[in-house]
Design a protein around this motif. Structure first.
Motif, PDB file in Angstrom:
ATOM      1  N   GLN A   1      52.464  26.901  39.411  1.00 50.95           N
ATOM      2  CA  GLN A   1      52.597  27.290  38.187  1.00 50.95           C
ATOM      3  C   GLN A   1      52.513  28.632  38.267  1.00 50.95           C
ATOM      4  O   GLN A   1      51.491  29.326  38.519  1.00 50.95           O
ATOM      5  CB  GLN A   1      51.903  26.775  37.543  1.00 50.95           C
ATOM      6  N   PRO A   2      53.403  29.632  37.430  1.00 53.29           N
ATOM      7  CA  PRO A   2      53.285  30.869  37.351  1.00 53.29           C
ATOM      8  C   PRO A   2      52.160  31.381  36.342  1.00 53.29           C
ATOM      9  O   PRO A   2      52.062  30.765  35.316  1.00 53.29           O
ATOM     10  CB  PRO A   2      54.872  31.595  36.794  1.00 53.29           C
ATOM     11  N   LYS A   3      51.369  32.400  36.720  1.00 52.02           N
ATOM     12  CA  LYS A   3      50.353  32.919  35.900  1.00 52.02           C
ATOM     13  C   LYS A   3      50.445  34.436  36.121  1.00 52.02           C
ATOM     14  O   LYS A   3      50.862  35.017  36.902  1.00 52.02           O
ATOM     15  CB  LYS A   3      48.964  32.419  36.304  1.00 52.02           C
ATOM     16  N   ALA A   4      49.850  35.140  34.929  1.00 48.63           N
ATOM     17  CA  ALA A   4      49.932  36.545  34.900  1.00 48.63           C
ATOM     18  C   ALA A   4      48.955  37.177  34.038  1.00 48.63           C
ATOM     19  O   ALA A   4      48.586  36.572  32.994  1.00 48.63           O
ATOM     20  CB  ALA A   4      51.278  37.101  34.141  1.00 48.63           C
ATOM     21  N   ASP A   5      48.117  38.155  34.429  1.00 45.37           N
ATOM     22  CA  ASP A   5      47.158  38.953  33.743  1.00 45.37           C
ATOM     23  C   ASP A   5      47.545  40.315  33.621  1.00 45.37           C
ATOM     24  O   ASP A   5      47.708  40.719  34.575  1.00 45.37           O
ATOM     25  CB  ASP A   5      45.799  38.709  34.159  1.00 45.37           C
ATOM     26  N   LEU A   6      47.831  40.782  32.320  1.00 46.96           N
ATOM     27  CA  LEU A   6      48.118  42.198  32.198  1.00 46.96           C
ATOM     28  C   LEU A   6      47.065  42.978  31.393  1.00 46.96           C
ATOM     29  O   LEU A   6      46.391  42.515  30.439  1.00 46.96           O
ATOM     30  CB  LEU A   6      49.366  42.268  31.554  1.00 46.96           C
ATOM     31  N   GLN A   7      46.841  44.078  31.736  1.00 48.62           N
ATOM     32  CA  GLN A   7      46.251  45.229  30.848  1.00 48.62           C
ATOM     33  C   GLN A   7      47.205  45.954  29.919  1.00 48.62           C
ATOM     34  O   GLN A   7      48.242  46.188  30.344  1.00 48.62           O
ATOM     35  CB  GLN A   7      45.550  46.235  31.796  1.00 48.62           C
ATOM     36  N   HIS A  38      47.248  37.381  28.879  1.00 49.94           N
ATOM     37  CA  HIS A  38      47.305  36.186  29.969  1.00 49.94           C
ATOM     38  C   HIS A  38      48.303  35.235  29.594  1.00 49.94           C
ATOM     39  O   HIS A  38      48.736  34.855  28.410  1.00 49.94           O
ATOM     40  CB  HIS A  38      46.049  35.486  29.889  1.00 49.94           C
ATOM     41  N   TYR A  39      48.958  34.857  30.762  1.00 48.63           N
ATOM     42  CA  TYR A  39      50.000  33.970  30.465  1.00 48.63           C
ATOM     43  C   TYR A  39      50.042  32.914  31.636  1.00 48.63           C
ATOM     44  O   TYR A  39      49.908  33.057  32.876  1.00 48.63           O
ATOM     45  CB  TYR A  39      51.724  34.745  30.795  1.00 48.63           C
ATOM     46  N   ASP A  40      50.223  31.528  31.346  1.00 49.39           N
ATOM     47  CA  ASP A  40      50.475  30.464  32.117  1.00 49.39           C
ATOM     48  C   ASP A  40      51.297  29.517  31.325  1.00 49.39           C
ATOM     49  O   ASP A  40      51.492  29.617  30.148  1.00 49.39           O
ATOM     50  CB  ASP A  40      48.989  30.034  32.383  1.00 49.39           C
ATOM     51  N   ALA A  41      51.924  28.783  32.333  1.00 50.71           N
ATOM     52  CA  ALA A  41      52.958  27.590  31.788  1.00 50.71           C
ATOM     53  C   ALA A  41      52.324  26.659  30.633  1.00 50.71           C
ATOM     54  O   ALA A  41      52.993  26.344  29.552  1.00 50.71           O
ATOM     55  CB  ALA A  41      53.702  26.808  32.968  1.00 50.71           C
ATOM     56  N   ALA A  42      50.891  26.381  30.949  1.00 50.41           N
ATOM     57  CA  ALA A  42      50.664  25.481  29.947  1.00 50.41           C
ATOM     58  C   ALA A  42      50.204  26.041  28.616  1.00 50.41           C
ATOM     59  O   ALA A  42      50.495  25.372  27.446  1.00 50.41           O
ATOM     60  CB  ALA A  42      49.401  24.684  30.462  1.00 50.41           C
ATOM     61  N   GLY A  43      49.551  27.124  28.705  1.00 50.29           N
ATOM     62  CA  GLY A  43      49.049  27.672  27.351  1.00 50.29           C
ATOM     63  C   GLY A  43      49.890  28.888  26.632  1.00 50.29           C
ATOM     64  O   GLY A  43      49.721  29.162  25.602  1.00 50.29           O
TER      65      GLY A  43
END
Length: 465
Positions: A1-7, A38-43
Motif C-alpha cells: 500500500q502506498p504511503k507518503a509523508d511530506l513537509q 500524510h497519505y495512505d490508501a486507507a485514510g
C-alpha cells in the motif's frame, strides 16, 4: 500500500482559492501553510500544521471584510478542516476561538471577540455612520456556507460594551442574532447606557422591537433619527429642561411607534410644558393619541386626538381630530394655544373642546367657562358660553357674563378679520359698575338695562364701530 509523508511550506494568493477549492469571495492578501502531510490508501490525505492569513479580503453578498489577519493550528482530512488556537484581527478587533469547515463549504466558528468598535459592527446593519462610541467584547458564533453567494451567514453573539473616547459614550450588554438572508437582526434581552439615558430592548429590528427608555437628556438618542428609513425633522425630538425627564415603554415596528410615554419639564417647538403622559401610536402618516394628560403651570388638558403628516412633516392641510377637557388655562399667557384667533381676553378658562378638519380648516364645538376675566379693558367675575367653529369663524350661543349683580346674556358670530355680530340682553345694573364709565364719567350715578343687536369691527385687541 502506498504511503507518503511530506513537509509542507507554502503560500497562496487568496484569489487562488477559487481555482483550487472553488471558494469564491476571496480577493487580496495571501495564505501560508507550514506543517506535515500524510497519505495512505486507507485514510487518504491529511495535513497537520500551522496556517496564517495576511491582509485577506472576503466578500459575502453585500458584506465585505478587508485586511483580515489570522493564525491557527490546522487539521485537514478529506474535505473537512478543523482550526484550533485561532487568533484573527480585523479593524482593531480581535477574535480567538475554534472553527470547522465541512465539505470545503460549511463553516462554523465559536470564539470570543474583543476590542470591536461599535461603528465597525454597525456598518453591517446600516449604511449610516454611528455617532455612539463603544467597544464590544464577548462570545460569538458564526455559521454559513463558503464558496457561493447563498447569503446564508448567521451570527449569534452576547457582548459587553464599554465606552470609548469617540462619539457619545455608551456601555451595556447586547444579545444579538443576525441572519444575512433578509438582513434580519433579532435582539435578546439587551441594555444600553448613555450619559443621560438608559434603554432596554428585545425583539426584531424592523419587526416587533420591545423598548423601554428613561432619559434626562434626549440628545443622547438624537443620532437614532438618522438611522430611520424616513427623514425626521430635527425639531421633532422634545428638548428636556434642567429637571426634565422622559420615559417610554412600548414597541417599535419599522417606522411605527406604539406605546406609552411621559415627559416632564420639556420644550417642544419653542413651547414649554410641565409634563405630559400619553398612550399613542405614531408612524410616517401621523400621530394618534388614544389618551393624553398635558400640563403647563395651572393648565391641565386631558383627552384624545390625532394629527396627520407626510414623512413626519406637518402641513397646513394635515387632518386633525381633538377631544379635550381642560382647566386652568390662562387666556393671556396661553393665547397662542387656542385653535383660532380670539378677541383680546384674559382670565382663567376651563371647559371642553372638540375639533376636526385640518390645521387651516378647523371645525368643532366648545363649552367655555372663564373666571376672573377681562375683555377689551372690562373686567368681569365669570363668563360662560357655547361656541361652534367653522373655518376660523365662531358662533357663540348661551352666553352669560356676570359682574357683581349685573348679568349679561349674549350671543354672536365672529369671522377672523371681519365684523363681530352680537346680541346683548341684561338685567338692570348700575352704570358705575362699568370701568369704561368710571374712567370717563366717574361721578355718573344711573341705572341701565341693555337690549342690543349690533356689529363691530375687531382691530387688533380693540373693538371699533
Amino acid at each position: 500500500q502506498p504511503k507518503a509523508d511530506l513537509q509542507v511550506d507554502g503560500s497562496l494568493a487568496a484569489a487562488g482559492l477559487k481555482e483550487i477549492a472553488g471558494l469564491e469571495g476571496f480577493s487580496g492578501g495571501h495564505f501560508a501553510l507550514h506543517g506535515t502531510s500524510h497519505y495512505d490508501a486507507a485514510g487518504g490525505a491529511t495535513f497537520r500544521g500551522r496556517a496564517e492569513a495576511r491582509q485577506v479580503s472576503y466578500q459575502a453578498g453585500a458584506q465585505r471584510w478587508r485586511d483580515v489577519n489570522a493564525d491557527c493550528d490546522v487539521l485537514a482530512s478529506g474535505q473537512d478542516v478543523t482550526l484550533t488556537r485561532l487568533v484573527a484581527t480585523y479593524g482593531g478587533a480581535k477574535l480567538t476561538g475554534e472553527a470547522g469547515i465541512r465539505q470545503h463549504r460549511d463553516l462554523r466558528l465559536d470564539g470570543t471577540i474583543s476590542h470591536l468598535p461599535l461603528g465597525e459592527a454597525a456598518r453591517y446593519f446600516t449604511s449610516q455612520p454611528l455617532a455612539w462610541g463603544g467597544m464590544a467584547q464577548g462570545h460569538v458564533r458564526i455559521t454559513g456556507t463558503l464558496g457561493r453567494p447563498d447569503n446564508d451567514f448567521e451570527l449569534q453573539t452576547q457582548v459587553q460594551i464599554t465606552p470609548s473616547s469617540e462619539g457619545i459614550p455608551v456601555s451595556g450588554e447586547v444579545q444579538l442574532a443576525y441572519r444575512q438572508r433578509g438582513r434580519r437582526v433579532e435582539f435578546g434581552n439587551s441594555r444600553l447606557r448613555f450619559p443621560h439615558t438608559q434603554v432596554s430592548f428585545s425583539g426584531a429590528l424592523g419587526g416587533d422591537l420591545r423598548l423601554t427608555a428613561d432619559s434626562t437628556n434626549l440628545e443622547d438618542l438624537r443620532p437614532a433619527l438618522a438611522l430611520l428609513p424616513r427623514r425626521i425633522p430635527v425639531d421633532f425630538l422634545p428638548v428636556l429642561g434642567a429637571e426634565g425627564t422622559a420615559h417610554f415603554d412600548g414597541a417599535v415596528r419599522g417606522t411605527e411607534v406604539d406605546g406609552e410615554a411621559a415627559l416632564t419639564h420639556f420644550r417642544f417647538r419653542n413651547e414649554k410644558w410641565d409634563e405630559i403622559h400619553s398612550k399613542f401610536k405614531a408612524n410616517g402618516d401621523g400621530l394618534d393619541a388614544a389618551l393624553f394628560d398635558l400640563r403647563k403651570r395651572a393648565l391641565r388638558a386631558t383627552g384624545e386626538g390625532s394629527i396627520g403628516w407626510s414623512n413626519w412633516q406637518i402641513a397646513a392641510d394635515a387632518p386633525l381630530r381633538l377631544d379635550v377637557r381642560f382647566q386652568g388655562m390662562d387666556l393671556a399667557a396661553d393665547r397662542k394655544l387656542m385653535p383660532a384667533a380670539l378677541p383680546a381676553a384674559a382670565g382663567i378658562a376651563s371647559g371642553s373642546l372638540e375639533l376636526s378638519g385640518s390645521l387651516d380648516q378647523q371645525r368643532g364645538k366648545a363649552h367655555i367657562v372663564v373666571e376672573k376675566g377681562a375683555a377689551y379693558d372690562e373686567h368681569f367675575d365669570r363668563a360662560q358660553f357655547d361656541t361652534t367653529l367653522e373655518n376660523a369663524g365662531w358662533r357663540i350661543t348661551n352666553g352669560r357674563l356676570e359682574k357683581g349683580p349685573a348679568v349679561l346674556r349674549f350671543s354672536g358670530e365672529y369671522q377672523s378679520g371681519e365684523q363681530l355680530h352680537f346680541k346683548l340682553d341684561s338685567n338692570v345694573f348700575a352704570l358705575s359698575s362699568l370701568e369704561h364709565v368710571r374712567k370717563y364719567e366717574s361721578g355718573l350715578d344711573a341705572q341701565m338695562q341693555i337690549h342690543l343687536d349690533g356689529a363691530a369691527q375687531v382691530t387688533g385687541d380693540r373693538l371699533e364701530p
